[in-house]
Motif scaffolding. Structure first.
Motif, PDB file in Angstrom:
ATOM      1  N   THR A   1       4.415   8.967   0.281  1.00 14.17           N
ATOM      2  CA  THR A   1       4.494   9.651   1.547  1.00 14.17           C
ATOM      3  C   THR A   1       4.550   8.599   2.845  1.00 14.17           C
ATOM      4  OG1 THR A   1       2.209  10.040   1.658  1.00 14.17           O
ATOM      5  CG2 THR A   1       3.419  11.882   0.567  1.00 14.17           C
ATOM      6  N   TYR A   2       4.037   7.233   2.378  1.00 12.66           N
ATOM      7  CA  TYR A   2       3.815   6.413   3.369  1.00 12.66           C
ATOM      8  C   TYR A   2       3.731   4.997   2.691  1.00 12.66           C
ATOM      9  CZ  TYR A   2       2.975   3.770   7.737  1.00 12.66           C
ATOM     10  OH  TYR A   2       3.245   3.132   8.799  1.00 12.66           O
ATOM     11  N   THR A   3       4.322   4.132   3.259  1.00 16.17           N
ATOM     12  CA  THR A   3       4.364   2.712   2.579  1.00 16.17           C
ATOM     13  C   THR A   3       4.156   1.498   3.732  1.00 16.17           C
ATOM     14  OG1 THR A   3       6.141   3.321   1.008  1.00 16.17           O
ATOM     15  CG2 THR A   3       5.685   0.854   1.455  1.00 16.17           C
ATOM     16  N   ASP A   4       3.218   0.680   3.413  1.00 21.69           N
ATOM     17  CA  ASP A   4       2.795  -0.503   4.362  1.00 21.69           C
ATOM     18  C   ASP A   4       2.929  -1.538   3.055  1.00 21.69           C
ATOM     19  OD1 ASP A   4       2.950  -1.892   6.756  1.00 21.69           O
ATOM     20  OD2 ASP A   4       0.796  -1.796   6.798  1.00 21.69           O
ATOM     21  N   GLY A   5       3.307  -2.746   3.980  1.00 17.68           N
ATOM     22  CA  GLY A   5       2.905  -4.002   2.949  1.00 17.68           C
ATOM     23  C   GLY A   5       2.832  -5.271   3.831  1.00 17.68           C
ATOM     24  N   PHE A   6       2.063  -6.228   3.525  1.00 16.24           N
ATOM     25  CA  PHE A   6       2.060  -7.471   4.239  1.00 16.24           C
ATOM     26  C   PHE A   6       2.366  -8.490   3.200  1.00 16.24           C
ATOM     27  CE2 PHE A   6      -2.217  -7.963   3.502  1.00 16.24           C
ATOM     28  CZ  PHE A   6      -2.957  -6.461   3.567  1.00 16.24           C
ATOM     29  N   THR A   7       2.634  -9.718   4.077  1.00 10.72           N
ATOM     30  CA  THR A   7       3.195 -11.077   3.269  1.00 10.72           C
ATOM     31  C   THR A   7       2.107 -12.286   3.806  1.00 10.72           C
ATOM     32  OG1 THR A   7       4.405 -11.746   5.086  1.00 10.72           O
ATOM     33  CG2 THR A   7       5.573 -10.143   3.766  1.00 10.72           C
ATOM     34  N   PRO A   8       2.183 -13.449   3.142  1.00  8.08           N
ATOM     35  CA  PRO A   8       1.654 -14.718   3.633  1.00  8.08           C
ATOM     36  C   PRO A   8       1.918 -14.786   5.229  1.00  8.08           C
ATOM     37  CG  PRO A   8       2.683 -15.161   1.859  1.00  8.08           C
ATOM     38  CD  PRO A   8       3.250 -13.828   1.938  1.00  8.08           C
TER      39      PRO A   8
ATOM     40  N   ILE B   1       0.870  -1.171   0.120  1.00  8.64           N
ATOM     41  CA  ILE B   1      -0.003  -0.008  -0.127  1.00  8.64           C
ATOM     42  C   ILE B   1       0.895   1.193   0.164  1.00  8.64           C
ATOM     43  CG2 ILE B   1      -1.693   1.260   1.345  1.00  8.64           C
ATOM     44  CD1 ILE B   1      -2.377  -1.438   2.721  1.00  8.64           C
ATOM     45  N   TRP B   2       0.550   2.250  -0.903  1.00  8.01           N
ATOM     46  CA  TRP B   2       1.416   3.417  -0.984  1.00  8.01           C
ATOM     47  C   TRP B   2       0.370   4.545  -0.896  1.00  8.01           C
ATOM     48  CZ3 TRP B   2       2.270  -0.250  -4.714  1.00  8.01           C
ATOM     49  CH2 TRP B   2       3.555  -1.282  -4.571  1.00  8.01           C
ATOM     50  N   LEU B   3       0.620   5.607   0.044  1.00  6.36           N
ATOM     51  CA  LEU B   3       0.244   6.836   0.007  1.00  6.36           C
ATOM     52  C   LEU B   3       0.910   7.782  -0.636  1.00  6.36           C
ATOM     53  CD1 LEU B   3      -1.251   6.899   3.923  1.00  6.36           C
ATOM     54  CD2 LEU B   3      -2.340   6.097   1.941  1.00  6.36           C
ATOM     55  N   LEU B   4       0.414   8.705  -1.431  1.00  2.00           N
ATOM     56  CA  LEU B   4       0.908   9.434  -2.287  1.00  2.00           C
ATOM     57  C   LEU B   4       0.451  10.829  -2.114  1.00  2.00           C
ATOM     58  CD1 LEU B   4      -0.146   7.452  -5.444  1.00  2.00           C
ATOM     59  CD2 LEU B   4       2.041   7.281  -4.051  1.00  2.00           C
ATOM     60  N   ASP B   5       1.321  11.832  -2.464  1.00  2.00           N
ATOM     61  CA  ASP B   5       1.088  13.208  -2.411  1.00  2.00           C
ATOM     62  C   ASP B   5       0.450  13.889  -3.831  1.00  2.00           C
ATOM     63  OD1 ASP B   5       3.081  13.323  -4.310  1.00  2.00           O
ATOM     64  OD2 ASP B   5       4.443  14.489  -2.918  1.00  2.00           O
ATOM     65  N   GLU B   6       0.012  12.968  -4.625  1.00  2.00           N
ATOM     66  CA  GLU B   6      -0.605  13.252  -5.967  1.00  2.00           C
ATOM     67  C   GLU B   6      -1.644  12.376  -6.303  1.00  2.00           C
ATOM     68  OE1 GLU B   6      -1.402  15.245  -8.360  1.00  2.00           O
ATOM     69  OE2 GLU B   6       0.678  15.752  -9.155  1.00  2.00           O
ATOM     70  N   ASP B   7      -2.647  12.787  -6.960  1.00  2.00           N
ATOM     71  CA  ASP B   7      -3.849  11.808  -7.493  1.00  2.00           C
ATOM     72  C   ASP B   7      -3.074  10.837  -8.382  1.00  2.00           C
ATOM     73  OD1 ASP B   7      -6.001  10.642  -8.627  1.00  2.00           O
ATOM     74  OD2 ASP B   7      -7.023  12.579  -8.845  1.00  2.00           O
ATOM     75  N   PRO B   8      -3.348   9.384  -8.166  1.00  2.00           N
ATOM     76  CA  PRO B   8      -2.659   8.687  -9.133  1.00  2.00           C
ATOM     77  C   PRO B   8      -3.225   8.688 -10.447  1.00  2.00           C
ATOM     78  CG  PRO B   8      -3.791   7.595  -7.237  1.00  2.00           C
ATOM     79  CD  PRO B   8      -3.787   8.955  -6.921  1.00  2.00           C
TER      80      PRO B   8
ATOM     81  N   LEU C   1     -12.129  10.871  -2.245  1.00  2.00           N
ATOM     82  CA  LEU C   1     -11.674  10.197  -0.785  1.00  2.00           C
ATOM     83  C   LEU C   1     -10.305  11.411  -0.470  1.00  2.00           C
ATOM     84  CD1 LEU C   1     -11.020   6.470  -1.880  1.00  2.00           C
ATOM     85  CD2 LEU C   1     -13.048   7.829  -1.281  1.00  2.00           C
ATOM     86  N   ASP C   2     -10.274  11.440   0.933  1.00  2.00           N
ATOM     87  CA  ASP C   2      -9.312  12.499   1.717  1.00  2.00           C
ATOM     88  C   ASP C   2      -7.897  12.187   1.597  1.00  2.00           C
ATOM     89  OD1 ASP C   2      -9.505  10.136   3.245  1.00  2.00           O
ATOM     90  OD2 ASP C   2     -10.453  11.118   4.897  1.00  2.00           O
ATOM     91  N   ARG C   3      -7.718  11.109   0.635  1.00  2.00           N
ATOM     92  CA  ARG C   3      -6.271  10.805   0.478  1.00  2.00           C
ATOM     93  C   ARG C   3      -6.099   9.918  -0.775  1.00  2.00           C
ATOM     94  NH1 ARG C   3      -5.225   6.001   4.944  1.00  2.00           N
ATOM     95  NH2 ARG C   3      -6.964   4.754   4.261  1.00  2.00           N
ATOM     96  N   HIS C   4      -4.758  10.057  -1.261  1.00  2.00           N
ATOM     97  CA  HIS C   4      -4.361   9.491  -2.374  1.00  2.00           C
ATOM     98  C   HIS C   4      -3.723   8.165  -2.133  1.00  2.00           C
ATOM     99  CE1 HIS C   4      -5.601  12.830  -4.604  1.00  2.00           C
ATOM    100  NE2 HIS C   4      -4.553  13.706  -4.003  1.00  2.00           N
ATOM    101  N   MET C   5      -4.237   7.025  -2.642  1.00  2.00           N
ATOM    102  CA  MET C   5      -3.579   5.622  -2.464  1.00  2.00           C
ATOM    103  C   MET C   5      -3.542   4.604  -3.609  1.00  2.00           C
ATOM    104  SD  MET C   5      -5.459   2.705  -0.012  1.00  2.00           S
ATOM    105  CE  MET C   5      -5.131   3.272   1.582  1.00  2.00           C
ATOM    106  N   VAL C   6      -2.507   3.888  -3.809  1.00  2.00           N
ATOM    107  CA  VAL C   6      -2.357   2.917  -4.717  1.00  2.00           C
ATOM    108  C   VAL C   6      -2.092   1.452  -3.967  1.00  2.00           C
ATOM    109  CG1 VAL C   6      -0.992   1.815  -6.460  1.00  2.00           C
ATOM    110  CG2 VAL C   6      -1.754   4.183  -6.571  1.00  2.00           C
ATOM    111  N   ARG C   7      -2.613   0.580  -4.320  1.00  2.00           N
ATOM    112  CA  ARG C   7      -2.304  -0.933  -3.597  1.00  2.00           C
ATOM    113  C   ARG C   7      -1.906  -1.806  -4.534  1.00  2.00           C
ATOM    114  NH1 ARG C   7      -6.114  -1.447   1.164  1.00  2.00           N
ATOM    115  NH2 ARG C   7      -5.202  -3.314   1.362  1.00  2.00           N
TER     116      ARG C   7
END
Ligand SMILES: Cc1cc2nc3c(=O)[nH]c(=O)nc-3n(C[C@H](O)[C@H](O)[C@H](O)COP(=O)(O)OP(=O)(O)OC[C@H]3O[C@@H](n4cnc5c(N)ncnc54)[C@H](O)[C@@H]3O)c2cc1C
Lengths: 81, 462
Positions: B394-401, B290-297, B343-349
Motif C-alpha cells: 500500500t505504500y513504499t519508501d526507500g533510501f540509498t547511501p 520499506i513496504w507497508l502492506l494490507d496483509e500480515d506478512p 502493531l497497528d500496521r503491517h510492514m516489511v523492510r
C-alpha cells in the motif's frame, strides 16, 4: 548525621543505580558486592553520587572502606559531622 | 558561551554521552545539523506515515529480572539511570540465516542455534561450541589490541566455509565497517550481542528509545540545538579553542566529543587542510526499502523477525560494483516480534549492500529512476525468502547511501563508518575526542555504550 541516616543515603544511591536490586535485607557486615549484583563501574558511580549529592570526595585509595554498609557508615559519618 | 562539553551529533552516542555528563552536573551542549535527533537511527514522516530510519532489531536483549555477569544492556540502564520498563523492549520470536544450501534458525537462546549447527553441520558442532565458549569468556574490550583477522581465528574452530559465511553474515550486516573480514574483538562483541543475548524491539520503535534519552537529557538541564551544524573547530596549540556553528555563532568548550565520524571530524579542524584522513572513509553502504502492506506478512510466508539471506556461491562483504548487491540482504518484519499487543500496521523492510559512489554521481532524474527500479528488484528478491508481496503493497519508501549522507553527513553513506576505529576515542587534538561509530562501537546499543564510555573517560575524569 546519624548512622541510620548514612545507611539510608547509601541505600538510596544504590537503589538509583540498580533499581532492580532488592535492598530490603542488606546485611551490614557482608561485602555489598557479595550480596548485590554490583560491579566496579557501579561502585565508581556510588562514589560519584556521593560527590554530586553530598560534596564528599572519596579518594581512590579509600574505596575499600566502602565495601560493606558498616564500612560506609564508619568512613562517611565523620565526613558529615 | 562556554560549556564543559560540546557534543557534535544528537545520535544514540551523542545523546547517551549527554545524559551521562548532564547527570553529573556538566554544562553540556549537543549540536545537531539535522532538524531531528537520532542520527542514523532517526525517524521521519512521509506520505502521512511515520517511519524509523533503521531499527530492525535492538541487539543485546536483557530479560526482566536477569541475574548473571554484567551484560551491555544492563550497563546502559544503570549508567543512564533508566529503568527496564522505560525502554519497553520486547523479545524476538525467531530469526534465521538463509543461504541456498542451508537455513539455520536462531532465537535469544544460544542453544537453539547450537542445535541448528548440529542439524546442518554435524561435524562442526564441537568447534562451534568451543567458539561460543571462547566468546563468552572473552575479556571486555581492551583498548589497545591490534586488529586480529576473524577469518583466520575461525579456522581454529570451523572447517566448513559455508558455516563460517553463514555465521558471519548477520554480524557483518549488523556492524562491520571492514570489507571481507572483521576484527576478532568486534566479532566477539557482535557474536554475544546477536547470538548469545539476542534481538528485541521497543513496541513504539526507535522513538521510544530516543524519547527516553532526550527527556532525560533535557530534564537534567542539557541543551540541544537542532539545525545547527558545526562548521569548524578552531584548533590552536593542539587544543580546540572555539567551535564555530553554522549560524555564525561561536561557542567554547573544555572538551569536544564528536560522533560525526573520524574523517568527518578531522575535516572540521582549522589546523589541518591535508586530506590524509580521506582514505580512511568507510565503503560499506546500504539501501533500505520499506513496504507497508494490507496483509500480515506472516500470512504471506514471512515467519522470522529478521532473515539474513545470501544467494549463489560465497558471501561477498564488500562495496558492490553494481549499484545494489541483490545477492544478499536482510529482511525485517517488525510485527513478528513478541509484542504484547499487535502493531497497528503491517510492514516489511529490506536492506542490501550498495555501491558507495554511484548513487552520489547521478543527476536527480537518473537517481529517482534507478532507486525505483531497485526497489522493485528488491521486492522480487524478498519474495524468494518468504512470499510474493507485490499485490499487497500500500505504500513504499526507500533510501540509498545518498540519503544517509544527506541526513547524517557520514561519508559515502557508510553506516558503520571507517574501518579504522579509534578505540581510545583520542585524537591528535588534546581536548577533541570521538564517540559512536568511529570509536568502534556500532548499532543502537553499541553507540550508546560508546557515548557512555567516552563521557566517563574524557568528560568526567578529573
Ligand atoms: C537503515 C539503517 C538501519 C539500521 N538498523 C539498525 C538496527 O536494526 N539495529 C541497530 O542496532 N542499529 C541499526 N543501525 C545502525 C545504528 O543506527 C547506528 O549504528 C547508530 O545509530 C550510530 O549512532 P552514532 O551516534 O554513532 O552516529 P549517528 O547516529 O550518525 O550520529 C551522528 C550525528 O551527528 C550529526 N552530525 C554529523 N555532522 C555534524 C556536524 N558537522 N554538525 C552537527 N551535527 C553533525 C549527524 O546528523 C548525526 O545525527 C541502522 C542504521 C541504518 C542507517
Amino acid at each position: 548525621m546519624s548512622e541510620n541516616e548514612v545507611r539510608k543515603l547509601i541505600l538510596d544511591i544504590i537503589h538509583d543505580i540498580a533499581p532492580d536490586e532488592d535492598l530490603s535485607d542488606v546485611k551490614s557486615d557482608v561485602r555489598l558486592r557479595d550480596q548485590l549484583d554490583l560491579d566496579s563501574m557501579d561502585f565508581l558511580d556510588i562514589v560519584m553520587e556521593l560527590r554530586k549529592r553530598h560534596q564528599i570526595e572519596v579518594p581512590e585509595e579509600d574505596y575499600m572502606e566502602l565495601s560493606t554498609l558498616d564500612g560506609c557508615v564508619a568512613y562517611l559519618s565523620p565526613k558529615f559531622a | 558561551m562556554r560549556y564543559d562539553v560540546v557534543i557534535i551529533g544528537a545520535g544514540m552516542s551523542g545523546l547517551a554521552a549527554g545524559v551521562r555528563l548532564a547527570h553529573f552536573g556538566k554544562r553540556v551542549l549537543i549540536v545537531e545539523q539535522h532538524a531531528l535527533w537520532g542520527g542514523l537511527n532517526s525517524f521521519y514522516k512521509k506520505g502521512g506515515h511515520h517511519f524509523d530510519v533503521g531499527l530492525h532489531a535492538v541487539t543485546n536483549w536483557l530479560a526482566p529480572g536477569y541475574r548473571g555477569s554484567r551484560i551491555p544492556m544492563q550497563r546502559i540502564l544503570r549508567q543512564l539511570r533508566i529503568s527496564w520498563e522505560e525502554l519497553g523492549l520486547e523479545p524476538q520470536t525467531r530469526s534465521s540465516v538463509w543461504f541456498d544450501d542451508a537455513r539455520m534458525v536462531f532465537t535469544n537462546d544460544l542453544a537453539v542455534l547450537t542445535q541448528e549447527v548440529q542439524r546442518c553441520f554435524p561435524d562442526q558442532v564441537d568447534g562451534f561450541v568451543r567458539l561460543s565458549e571462547r566468546c563468552a569468556e572473552y575479556p571486555e574490550a581492551n583498548h589497545d589490541t591490534p586488529p586480529v583477522s576473524t577469518r583466520r581465528v575461525l579456522t581454529e574452530y570451523l572447517s566448513d566455509s559455508l558455516l563460517v559465511d553463514m555465521l558471519l553474515c548477520p554480524l557483518m550486516f549488523y556492524g562491520n565497517a571492514e570489507e571481507e573480514d572483521m576484527d576478532f574483538e568486534q566479532f566477539v562483541i557482535l557474536f554475544n550481542s546477536i547470538y548469545r543475548e539476542g534481538f528485541c524491539r521497543p513496541r513504539r520503535g526507535v522513538r521510544q528509545v530516543l524519547d527516553v534519552l532526550t527527556d532525560k537529557y533535557t530534564e537534567l538541564g542539557g541543551e540541544l540545538r537542532r539545525r545547527t551544524p558545526v562548521e569548524r573547530l578552531v584548533v590552536k596549540d593542539g587544543r580546540v579553542t572555539e567551535v564555530v556553528l553554522g549560524r555564525g555563532e561561536n561557542v567554547e568548550a573544555d572538551v569536544v566529543l564528536s560522533s560525526a565520524g573520524l574523517v568527518e571530524t578531522m575535516a572540521m579542524r582549522s589546523d589541518v587542510d591535508d586530506d590524509r584522513f580521506e582514505p580512511l572513509a568507510g565503503k560499506l553502504a546500504f539501501t533500505e526499502n520499506i513496504w507497508l502492506l494490507d496483509e500480515d506478512p506472516k500470512a504471506l510466508g514471512f515467519e522470522d523477525c529478521v532473515t539474513f539471506f545470501n544467494r549463489g556461491p560465497g558471501f561477498a562483504w564488500r562495496s558492490p560494483e553494481a549499484p545494489v548487491d541483490l545477492s544478499s540482504g536482510v529482511i525485517c518484519v517488525p510485527g513478528n516480534y513478541a509484542h504484547a499487543e499487535p502493531l497497528d500496521r503491517h510492514m516489511v523492510r529490506a536492506t542490501h549492500l550498495a555501491n558507495h559512489r554511484v548513487w552520489f554521481e547521478w543527476d536527480e532524474a537518473r537517481y529517482r529512476e534507478e532507486k525505483g527500479a531497485y526497489i522493485q528488484r528488491s521486492l522480487a528478491t524478498v519474495a524468494e525468502r518468504g512470499g510474493d508481496l507485490s499485490g499487497h503493497v500500500t505504500y513504499t519508501d526507500g533510501f540509498t547511501p545518498r540519503t544517509v549522507t544527506q541526513f547524517t553527513r557520514h561519508r559515502n553513506g557508510a553506516v558503520y563508518g571507517s574501518p579504522h576505529k579509534v578505540k581510545s576515542g583520542c585524537t591528535e587534538v588534546e581536548n577533541l575526542y570521538l564517540c559512536g561509530t568511529d570509536q568502534g562501537f556500532v548499532g543502537i546499543v553499541g553507540a550508546m555504550l560508546s557515548g557512555i564510555a567516552m563521557a566517563n573517560q574524557h568528560g568526567l575524569r578529573g
